[in-house]
Design a protein around this motif. Structure first.
Motif, PDB file in Angstrom:
ATOM      1  N   ALA A  72       0.848  -1.196   0.000  1.00  0.00           N
ATOM      2  CA  ALA A  72       0.000   0.000   0.000  1.00  0.00           C
ATOM      3  C   ALA A  72       0.878   1.239   0.000  1.00  0.00           C
ATOM      4  O   ALA A  72       1.929   1.271   0.643  1.00  0.00           O
ATOM      5  N   VAL A  73       0.443   2.231  -0.752  1.00  0.00           N
ATOM      6  CA  VAL A  73       1.060   3.561  -0.712  1.00  0.00           C
ATOM      7  C   VAL A  73      -0.002   4.484  -0.132  1.00  0.00           C
ATOM      8  O   VAL A  73      -0.955   4.849  -0.804  1.00  0.00           O
ATOM      9  N   GLN A  74       0.142   4.813   1.135  1.00  0.00           N
ATOM     10  CA  GLN A  74      -0.911   5.519   1.851  1.00  0.00           C
ATOM     11  C   GLN A  74      -0.804   7.026   1.634  1.00  0.00           C
ATOM     12  O   GLN A  74       0.287   7.589   1.648  1.00  0.00           O
ATOM     13  N   SER A  75      -1.969   7.645   1.466  1.00  0.00           N
ATOM     14  CA  SER A  75      -1.997   9.095   1.279  1.00  0.00           C
ATOM     15  C   SER A  75      -3.141   9.677   2.091  1.00  0.00           C
ATOM     16  O   SER A  75      -3.965   8.961   2.648  1.00  0.00           O
ATOM     17  N   THR A  76      -3.192  10.996   2.122  1.00  0.00           N
ATOM     18  CA  THR A  76      -4.342  11.669   2.719  1.00  0.00           C
ATOM     19  C   THR A  76      -5.535  11.562   1.768  1.00  0.00           C
ATOM     20  O   THR A  76      -5.404  11.160   0.617  1.00  0.00           O
ATOM     21  N   ASN A  77      -6.704  11.913   2.276  1.00  0.00           N
ATOM     22  CA  ASN A  77      -7.929  11.863   1.479  1.00  0.00           C
ATOM     23  C   ASN A  77      -7.861  12.914   0.365  1.00  0.00           C
ATOM     24  O   ASN A  77      -7.783  14.109   0.644  1.00  0.00           O
ATOM     25  N   PRO A  78      -7.901  12.493  -0.910  1.00  0.00           N
ATOM     26  CA  PRO A  78      -7.800  13.459  -2.011  1.00  0.00           C
ATOM     27  C   PRO A  78      -8.913  14.494  -2.040  1.00  0.00           C
ATOM     28  O   PRO A  78      -8.750  15.557  -2.650  1.00  0.00           O
ATOM     29  N   ALA A  79     -10.043  14.191  -1.381  1.00  0.00           N
ATOM     30  CA  ALA A  79     -11.154  15.144  -1.355  1.00  0.00           C
ATOM     31  C   ALA A  79     -10.995  16.187  -0.256  1.00  0.00           C
ATOM     32  O   ALA A  79     -11.767  17.152  -0.213  1.00  0.00           O
ATOM     33  N   ASP A  99      -0.679  15.377   9.678  1.00  0.00           N
ATOM     34  CA  ASP A  99      -1.074  14.253  10.534  1.00  0.00           C
ATOM     35  C   ASP A  99      -0.507  12.931  10.030  1.00  0.00           C
ATOM     36  O   ASP A  99       0.019  12.136  10.811  1.00  0.00           O
ATOM     37  N   ILE A 100      -0.599  12.688   8.717  1.00  0.00           N
ATOM     38  CA  ILE A 100      -0.106  11.407   8.206  1.00  0.00           C
ATOM     39  C   ILE A 100       1.414  11.313   8.351  1.00  0.00           C
ATOM     40  O   ILE A 100       1.956  10.241   8.637  1.00  0.00           O
ATOM     41  N   ILE A 157       7.418   1.350  10.431  1.00  0.00           N
ATOM     42  CA  ILE A 157       7.302   0.596   9.194  1.00  0.00           C
ATOM     43  C   ILE A 157       6.086  -0.312   9.159  1.00  0.00           C
ATOM     44  O   ILE A 157       5.482  -0.524   8.103  1.00  0.00           O
ATOM     45  N   GLY A 158       5.662  -0.859  10.300  1.00  0.00           N
ATOM     46  CA  GLY A 158       4.535  -1.787  10.306  1.00  0.00           C
ATOM     47  C   GLY A 158       3.226  -1.124   9.956  1.00  0.00           C
ATOM     48  O   GLY A 158       2.437  -1.646   9.165  1.00  0.00           O
ATOM     49  N   ALA A 159       2.974   0.063  10.515  1.00  0.00           N
ATOM     50  CA  ALA A 159       1.703   0.764  10.287  1.00  0.00           C
ATOM     51  C   ALA A 159       1.740   1.633   9.045  1.00  0.00           C
ATOM     52  O   ALA A 159       0.730   1.771   8.348  1.00  0.00           O
ATOM     53  N   LYS A 160       2.883   2.237   8.757  1.00  0.00           N
ATOM     54  CA  LYS A 160       2.998   3.166   7.625  1.00  0.00           C
ATOM     55  C   LYS A 160       4.227   2.791   6.793  1.00  0.00           C
ATOM     56  O   LYS A 160       5.276   3.437   6.876  1.00  0.00           O
ATOM     57  N   PRO A 161       4.120   1.752   5.961  1.00  0.00           N
ATOM     58  CA  PRO A 161       5.285   1.331   5.168  1.00  0.00           C
ATOM     59  C   PRO A 161       5.726   2.375   4.146  1.00  0.00           C
ATOM     60  O   PRO A 161       6.914   2.653   3.991  1.00  0.00           O
ATOM     61  N   ILE A 162       4.749   2.949   3.410  1.00  0.00           N
ATOM     62  CA  ILE A 162       5.030   4.006   2.438  1.00  0.00           C
ATOM     63  C   ILE A 162       3.906   5.026   2.533  1.00  0.00           C
ATOM     64  O   ILE A 162       2.728   4.657   2.532  1.00  0.00           O
ATOM     65  N   ILE A 163       4.265   6.295   2.633  1.00  0.00           N
ATOM     66  CA  ILE A 163       3.250   7.352   2.614  1.00  0.00           C
ATOM     67  C   ILE A 163       3.608   8.389   1.552  1.00  0.00           C
ATOM     68  O   ILE A 163       4.751   8.470   1.105  1.00  0.00           O
ATOM     69  N   VAL A 164       2.617   9.167   1.185  1.00  0.00           N
ATOM     70  CA  VAL A 164       2.814  10.300   0.267  1.00  0.00           C
ATOM     71  C   VAL A 164       2.849  11.584   1.087  1.00  0.00           C
ATOM     72  O   VAL A 164       2.045  11.760   2.008  1.00  0.00           O
ATOM     73  N   GLY A 165       3.786  12.445   0.778  1.00  0.00           N
ATOM     74  CA  GLY A 165       3.877  13.709   1.502  1.00  0.00           C
ATOM     75  C   GLY A 165       4.628  14.747   0.686  1.00  0.00           C
ATOM     76  O   GLY A 165       4.787  14.624  -0.530  1.00  0.00           O
ATOM     77  N   TYR A 166       5.111  15.769   1.389  1.00  0.00           N
ATOM     78  CA  TYR A 166       5.880  16.834   0.758  1.00  0.00           C
ATOM     79  C   TYR A 166       7.348  16.701   1.146  1.00  0.00           C
ATOM     80  O   TYR A 166       7.677  16.304   2.272  1.00  0.00           O
ATOM     81  N   GLU A 167       8.230  17.073   0.245  1.00  0.00           N
ATOM     82  CA  GLU A 167       9.663  17.039   0.531  1.00  0.00           C
ATOM     83  C   GLU A 167      10.002  17.831   1.780  1.00  0.00           C
ATOM     84  O   GLU A 167      10.841  17.423   2.594  1.00  0.00           O
ATOM     85  N   ASN A 168       9.354  18.974   1.961  1.00  0.00           N
ATOM     86  CA  ASN A 168       9.759  19.860   3.056  1.00  0.00           C
ATOM     87  C   ASN A 168       9.472  19.268   4.430  1.00  0.00           C
ATOM     88  O   ASN A 168      10.081  19.669   5.427  1.00  0.00           O
ATOM     89  N   GLN A 169       8.559  18.278   4.525  1.00  0.00           N
ATOM     90  CA  GLN A 169       8.157  17.778   5.842  1.00  0.00           C
ATOM     91  C   GLN A 169       9.324  17.115   6.578  1.00  0.00           C
ATOM     92  O   GLN A 169       9.534  17.358   7.768  1.00  0.00           O
ATOM     93  N   LEU A 170      10.080  16.280   5.866  1.00  0.00           N
ATOM     94  CA  LEU A 170      11.215  15.629   6.514  1.00  0.00           C
ATOM     95  C   LEU A 170      12.331  16.632   6.787  1.00  0.00           C
ATOM     96  O   LEU A 170      12.973  16.584   7.838  1.00  0.00           O
ATOM     97  N   VAL A 171      12.565  17.540   5.844  1.00  0.00           N
ATOM     98  CA  VAL A 171      13.601  18.562   6.040  1.00  0.00           C
ATOM     99  C   VAL A 171      13.301  19.374   7.292  1.00  0.00           C
ATOM    100  O   VAL A 171      14.173  19.597   8.141  1.00  0.00           O
TER     101      VAL A 171
END
Length: 364
Positions: A176-183, A233-234, A243-257
């Protein structure tokens, strides 16, 4: 003699005053020339909340522009879908499509302008990145991890492949590639646009493409189950639950920075375990301020301040919206950060994206 003493004292007073003004960066003079003080109320995407809590930013807004900002967190799509309340002066979503949706639903605002940018990325963990490299989906180039076959990654989700099938033995369940709700939220919205583009053969998806691939897009997001409404939040849950709950998520580059800069004690762990994946192509999250009145227009002028733009990158990882400004990645001591983002494609237009939103959330 008395006149000499008086003259020396007067000179010291003048010199002291000049030093005081200089130490305050000239703000005394600037305050005299600035407009009257004003409080501006704005709805802003969650990914910008920490930026708007930065004391340096607040000081510049106050002392240079006479602005006190009342920033209220809201999803980028949600804030432009409904008519803003009368006390809202500006909206600050995270993509230009949101500004188009606002125009289509509510008419042209007083003004809108891009302030800065951040590419859409995926965050994952070292074992998963290694497995995706073995699958030929990810490549490491100049210490940057790129998703070189985004279509193949999407197909892993649609085909309901198990993590074990792609070599991640420790994980249970389906890829799964988890993301926020697109709506509701921009990062999920932009990811849904990228999926539509990929399903359309790598071109910008139009209305007919959305009609053709709509069921597949629905299926992809339905498989994710509950989706967060905020990019902030995500991302926090990704770091908190692992890794168990959130293996891959979609976000913005700036969040980790931004997190890396603000949290020194986690830096070694981030360097060892956290991997940022850059889709090829990706999509720019360009952050436009939508001014609903003259106060909102004043906020646009203030946020375009060069010093604010510099702080946006240096402390929060937002790439500058100023023309021809080069981002100094050496100023951020985090690995895997490309100096430039070269592989970028446009989002589908506002009408196509509104159709996608309705497919995913009919009540939007």
């Amino acid at each position: 003699m008395k006149n000499i003493v008086i003259g020396v004292v007067a000179l010291l007073v003048i010199v002291g005053g000049v030093i005081a003004v200089d130490r305050m960066g000239g703000d005394i003079l600037k305050r005299a020339d600035r407009p009257d003080d004003v409080t501006i109320t704005a709805l802003v995407g969650g990914e910008k909340i920490e930026f708007l809590r930065n004391e340096g930013i607040l000081k510049i807004l106050d002392q240079r522009y006479g602005i006190t900002l009342d920033a209220r967190k809201a999803g980028s799509i949600a804030m432009v879908t409904d008519k803003p309340a009368g006390d809202i002066d500006a909206l600050w979503p995270s993509n230009e499509v949101a500004a188009e949706i606002y125009n289509n639903r509510h008419g042209k605002p007083v003004a809108d302008e891009l302030i800065f940018n951040s590419p859409i990325v995926m965050y994952t963990w070292k074992p998963i990145a290694e497995a995706l490299i073995q699958q030929g989906i990810v490549e490491k180039q100049d210490n940057v991890f790129y998703v070189v076959d985004t279509q193949a990654m999407i197909q892993l989700v649609l085909a309901k492949k198990d993590w074990k099938e792609i070599g991640v033995k420790a994980l249970w369940g389906k890829v799964a590639v988890q993301s926020t709700n697109p709506a509701k939220s921009n990062s999920g919205n932009m990811f849904s646009g990228l999926i539509a583009n990929m399903l359309s053969g790598g071109r910008v998806a139009g209305l007919q493409d959305v009609a053709t691939h709509g069921p597949t897009i629905q299926s992809f997001f339905k498989s994710l189950g509950h989706m967060e409404h905020s990019s902030g939040d995500i991302f926090r849950k990704y770091l908190d639950t692992g890794i168990g709950a959130k293996p891959i998520i979609v976000g913005y580059e700036n969040q980790l920075v931004e997190f890396f800069i603000a949290n020194e004690r986690y830096r070694d762990l981030i360097r060892k375990e956290v991997i940022t994946l850059y889709p090829q192509p990706t999509i720019w999250a360009s952050h436009p301020v939508i001014a609903l009145n003259t106060k909102g227009k004043r906020l646009i002028e203030a946020l375009s301040d060069e010093e604010i733009q510099e702080i946006a990158w240096r402390e929060h990882g937002f790439r500058s919206g100023l023309k021809d400004r080069l981002t100094d990645t050496s100023a951020v001591e985090i690995e895997g950060l490309p100096k430039t983002i070269t592989s970028v494609m446009p989002m589908p237009g506002a009408e196509a994206m509104e159709k996608i939103i309705k497919l995913i959330d009919p009540d939007a």
